[in-house]
Design an enzyme around this catalytic site. Sequence first.
Site, PDB file in Angstrom:
ATOM      1  N   ILE A   1       0.689  -1.021  -0.522  1.00  0.00           N
ATOM      2  CA  ILE A   1       0.189  -0.172  -0.224  1.00  0.00           C
ATOM      3  C   ILE A   1       0.700   1.422   0.081  1.00  0.00           C
ATOM      4  O   ILE A   1       1.662   1.413   0.769  1.00  0.00           O
ATOM      5  CB  ILE A   1      -0.858  -0.470   1.264  1.00  0.00           C
ATOM      6  N   ASP A   2       0.746   1.852  -1.101  1.00  0.00           N
ATOM      7  CA  ASP A   2       1.409   3.258  -1.147  1.00  0.00           C
ATOM      8  C   ASP A   2       0.182   4.492  -0.924  1.00  0.00           C
ATOM      9  O   ASP A   2      -1.044   4.547  -1.936  1.00  0.00           O
ATOM     10  CB  ASP A   2       1.619   3.450  -2.509  1.00  0.00           C
TER      11      ASP A   2
END
Lengths: 204, 258
Positions: free
Chosen positions: B130-131
């Site tokens: 997850i960015d």
Amino acid sequence: MIAILDYGIGNLGSIKNMLNKIGAETVIADSIKEIEQADKLILPGVGSFDNGMRCLREKEFDKVIIEQVCDNKKPILGICLGMQMLGRKSEEGKEKGLDLIPFDNKRFSFADDGLKVPHMGWNYVDIINRENNLVKDIEEKQRYYFVHSYHAVCDSRENVLMTCDYGYEFAAAVINGNIYGTQFHPEKSHNFGMKLLENFSKEC
Amino acid sequence: MYNRPRVIPCLLLQEQGLVKTTKFKNPNYLGDPINAVRIFNEKGVDELCLLDIGAAKSSGSPDFDYLKNIASEAFMPLSYGGGITELNQIKELFAIGFEKVIINSAINKDDSLLKKAVEYAGSQSVVASIDAKRELFGKYSCFIDGGNTKIKVSPAKLAKHYEESGAGEIIINSIDNDGMMQGYDIDLIRQVTESVNIPVVACGGAGGVPDLKLALEKGGAHAVSAGSMFVYFGRKKAVLINVPEESELYREGVYCDE
């Protein structure tokens, strides 16, 4: 020649990479003939117990393993799920194991939930049977890489080669004559694991 | 008991070069990745994470031949992310010596990929990345496509969704802190670690060993990953592959023996 058994699951590449590094001759064996021709066998494995056993049986590798290991006394090393399948059964599923070493696989279970399952990461092991060639010249308190939710519970302490502590002590490596198994991944454990695979290839 | 949270160098690849970004932008060319991997192998690092930030754009696929070369030099747990869109690629990565795959953009476009990967390889081998970026009022939003496309969901919710879909691990990366070497975004990490039960790897912003400890202790992360601190050295950020000594990690309380 060491045959790395290819029955559709497992990280064969990394085992082969490390054996190549120590100069061992290897073959990725996906046929019964290749298993029969090899001097030693490595049984890798990831994923679920039942799926592993079904894949082995589908290729009829279960029979040839038992024949080569029990009748021809070829050394075999089971790694991770490959080790668990050397036992009788697992809480993870319903399939029967290869039944080459008297143990069952149980899921990690802790009184408090502070510890995660799977047990994933590096951990130290204690060597129980120092006389065994698989652990020849391996120093105390080496670290190895583990990824597992189930572990072997041996009927007899005689079959425990190494132990590890995760919430409680469990068998990190098992032994029964020419039959060896490690719950950890020697092929992913730097020079600590390399030494062990070197022992398997030269001393066992 | 022995407690050794994994400390994971995260190497960014682009066109077979080793690069390092700042806030997901301006990739700075550092040298030959294979050489770096060899050094990390000699130093005995806990795990190595390789992210090809150019794979999705250039060929749309992982560079298998090149990755195979890298894997043959690395006798430690290896994860790979970048340009993975289908199960066959995941199978190929396992065959050449990687045991974890990291997926991000593709699972947001094709929900079935994560499940298929887990079915094939088991949860422990599938990492969802997850960015995230800080927004106003302490909120965060998630991005895919290398930080270029915003998706409307919070990191905590997305992490929960990935866990329910079978992912074995989450990597939470702070776009704001990437390459800044001023510490992790602890709030972001905590939001994610509090929302899931699977291991969470913190990434983005570490400048030194004390930062690693903070992410573990305050953020609740189970493992810590970093780029800059392993490839830059000293105040002037000279390019030098470096790994903290095990004794330092013990002294600073990252590792401990009870």
